[in-house]
Each structure stands twice: as C-alpha cells, then as structure tokens.
Design an enzyme around this catalytic site. Structure first.
Site, PDB file in Angstrom:
ATOM      1  N   ASP A  11      58.423  42.009  74.144  1.00  0.00           N
ATOM      2  CA  ASP A  11      59.387  41.305  74.964  1.00  0.00           C
ATOM      3  C   ASP A  11      60.644  40.939  74.173  1.00  0.00           C
ATOM      4  O   ASP A  11      60.593  40.783  72.959  1.00  0.00           O
ATOM      5  CB  ASP A  11      58.666  40.014  75.397  1.00  0.00           C
ATOM      6  CG  ASP A  11      59.304  39.333  76.562  1.00  0.00           C
ATOM      7  OD1 ASP A  11      60.159  39.941  77.201  1.00  0.00           O
ATOM      8  OD2 ASP A  11      58.918  38.186  76.830  1.00  0.00           O
ATOM      9  N   ASP A  12      61.754  40.797  74.883  1.00  0.00           N
ATOM     10  CA  ASP A  12      62.980  40.220  74.305  1.00  0.00           C
ATOM     11  C   ASP A  12      63.565  41.021  73.133  1.00  0.00           C
ATOM     12  O   ASP A  12      64.111  40.431  72.193  1.00  0.00           O
ATOM     13  CB  ASP A  12      62.749  38.768  73.841  1.00  0.00           C
ATOM     14  CG  ASP A  12      62.252  37.852  74.947  1.00  0.00           C
ATOM     15  OD1 ASP A  12      62.443  38.196  76.124  1.00  0.00           O
ATOM     16  OD2 ASP A  12      61.681  36.799  74.632  1.00  0.00           O
TER      17      ASP A  12
END
Ligand SMILES: [Zn+2]
Length: 286
Positions: A11-12
């Site tokens: 993620d991210d």
C-alpha cells in the site's frame, strides 16, 4: 487440492522515499507481488520509475482523504477540501460523504485526474484500482472474531465493512472485478504477525470452501480462490519528507511499518505459502 492465488499488495507506494525503498525490498524478497501507487504522494514519480526498473505490477491507489487533489481546478475551492485546503482526512471523508457534503461530480473529476496522472507516470492505465484508507474496501471474513482488535478500532472496521457490502451492487453493475476475499484490516501494523496472517488466510479459505456450491461452480479440486492481502511495509517516514501535501502521518512515521516489513519477509511465511499450494500473483495474472 484447492488452488489459492494470493495477491499481496504493498500500500501507499509513492508516499516517501523510505516507503518506496521498503516496498521495493519486500518485492525483491518475494514478499509482495503487487503495489498500489498514491499519485499525489510526494515520491510518486520515483515510485513509478522503481516499478518500471524492477518490473513491479502497479495499480492506482485512489486517494480522496489525505493531502491535496491532483486536479488543478479542485486545489483551491471544492467540496473535497477542509478549511485548511486539504482533503477531509480518513474520518472526515466518511463524515462528509454520509452527510451528503461531497459534490459527486468533483469526486469523479478528481478520480479521473488521478487515473490520467497514473497513465502519465507509468505509461499505462491501472490494471487495478483500490482506495487509500479504505474508501472502497470489500467485506473481510471473520472480522467479528478478531479479539486482538481494540473496541474503537473495531467500530471503524465494522463501518468500513458495512459500506463495503453496500458497494457490491455498484461494482457489479459497472463490471468491476475484485478478489474473492480481501484481507488487511485485521493484520495491519502492530497487529501483523505470521500467525495472524495465517489465521486470516485460513478463515478466508474455510469461509469460501464451506459455502454451498452453486450448480455452475467447478468441482472443488479444480477450483481457484483469489485472495488479496493488503500490507503497509516500509521504513518509517522522517518528517518533513513524505506524505501527500501535509507531511507524513503518524502511522507512516511509526515502527509499525518496519514491523510489517520484517514480518512479511520472514521465511516462515514463505514456506507456509508453499506447503498450502498458495501462489503469489498480481491482478494481471488472474
Ligand atoms: Zn493507503
């Protein structure tokens, strides 16, 4: 034997250089198989270059809750912003949405701009899309049974779960596909351990195999189940570097990022995958 395809999504990606480094290290160690790019992240350009260099499957991590919009027209005056001129935040976004305060044409305009910027940075359209801070997620099996989650956090998760059930019809009507099972809320940060990942995957498999088969389903031994595990590895962000316009948040600066990284590269986890016939893959392989 039931075949399980597991997409482990970092993620991210693009949040800060240290996040990018942690995610690339995980990918090279075979611990994640897919990444989600925050196009308004401060290190998004580097992230896109790293994905190309190491051939990392990359999709769009749509963000309407943290930092600044990428659409120029929405940067100064729009329903997506709070009084400080940034997105409303994880909780604020949900509140504004439930009160009907968000202009849906501005939501569409910003999402379109994020898809376009993704295309510009990577040279292709996103093969998958998901949402930062669960603006879109799907139900997570066994959520109610997770006694390691604190009551206040559980209240937030159950809210997310309820929203998810409500989106299924919308997704179906637009032909959007998703994995059979999504895991990630209950194995996040300090709650991640090799054992917790295992019990989450196990209960997911049990849940799906215990469902009464419909006449159109293939026989169980030739069935493939797809599971997505959302993870947040990285080296902790060091302010003021990082973030999406407002600097890095607390979770990004915390040791929990490093804890996830170390858990994911634990060889015990890899050997579990092997013994249970679980194959790591990306959305392109489905
Ligand atoms: Zn995110």
């Amino acid at each position: 034997m039931l075949q399980v395809k597991l997409i482990v999504t970092g993620d991210d990606f693009g949040y800060c250089p240290r996040r990018n480094q942690g995610i690339v290290d995980c990918f090279l160690a075979g611990a994640i198989s897919n990444v989600s790019l925050l196009v308004n992240g401060s290190a998004a350009t580097d992230a896109a270059e790293l994905a190309q260099r190491y051939n990392i499957p990359i999709g769009l991590h749509a963000n309407l809750s943290e930092g600044s919009p990428v659409c120029e027209a929405l940067k100064t005056n729009s329903s997506l912003l709070n009084q400080d001129g940034f997105f409303h935040g994880k909780m604020g976004f949900r509140t504004a949405l439930s009160k009907g305060l968000l202009n849906m044409s501005e939501v569409r305009q910003e999402l379109k701009a994020q898809v376009e910027l993704f295309h510009e940075l990577t040279g292709h359209l996103p093969p998958h899309m998901d949402g930062h801070q669960h603006i879109h997620v799907l139900p997570e099996p066994g959520l109610h049974k997770c006694d390691w989650i604190s009551p206040s956090l559980m209240e937030f998760y159950l809210g997310v779960e309820e929203d998810s059930f409500n989106t299924v019809d919308v997704f179906t009507s637009h032909g959007i596909r998703w994995p059979d099972i999504y895991i990630g809320l209950t194995t996040m940060g300090k709650n991640m351990s090799v054992n917790n990942i295992w019990s989450a995957i196990d209960s997911a498999i049990t849940e799906i195999t215990s469902k009464a088969p419909s006449p159109t389903d293939p026989p169980p031994q030739s069935r493939t189940v797809t599971i997505e595990l959302m993870v947040h590895p990285g080296y902790p962000s060091v302010p003021p570097i990082g973030g999406c316009g407002e600097g890095p948040d607390d979770f990004s600066q915390s040791w929990e990022r490093l804890h996830e990284l170390q858990t994911l590269i634990n060889p015990e986890l890899q050997s579990h995958y092997k013994t249970r016939n679980i194959q790591l893959c990306s959305f392109k392989d489905l």
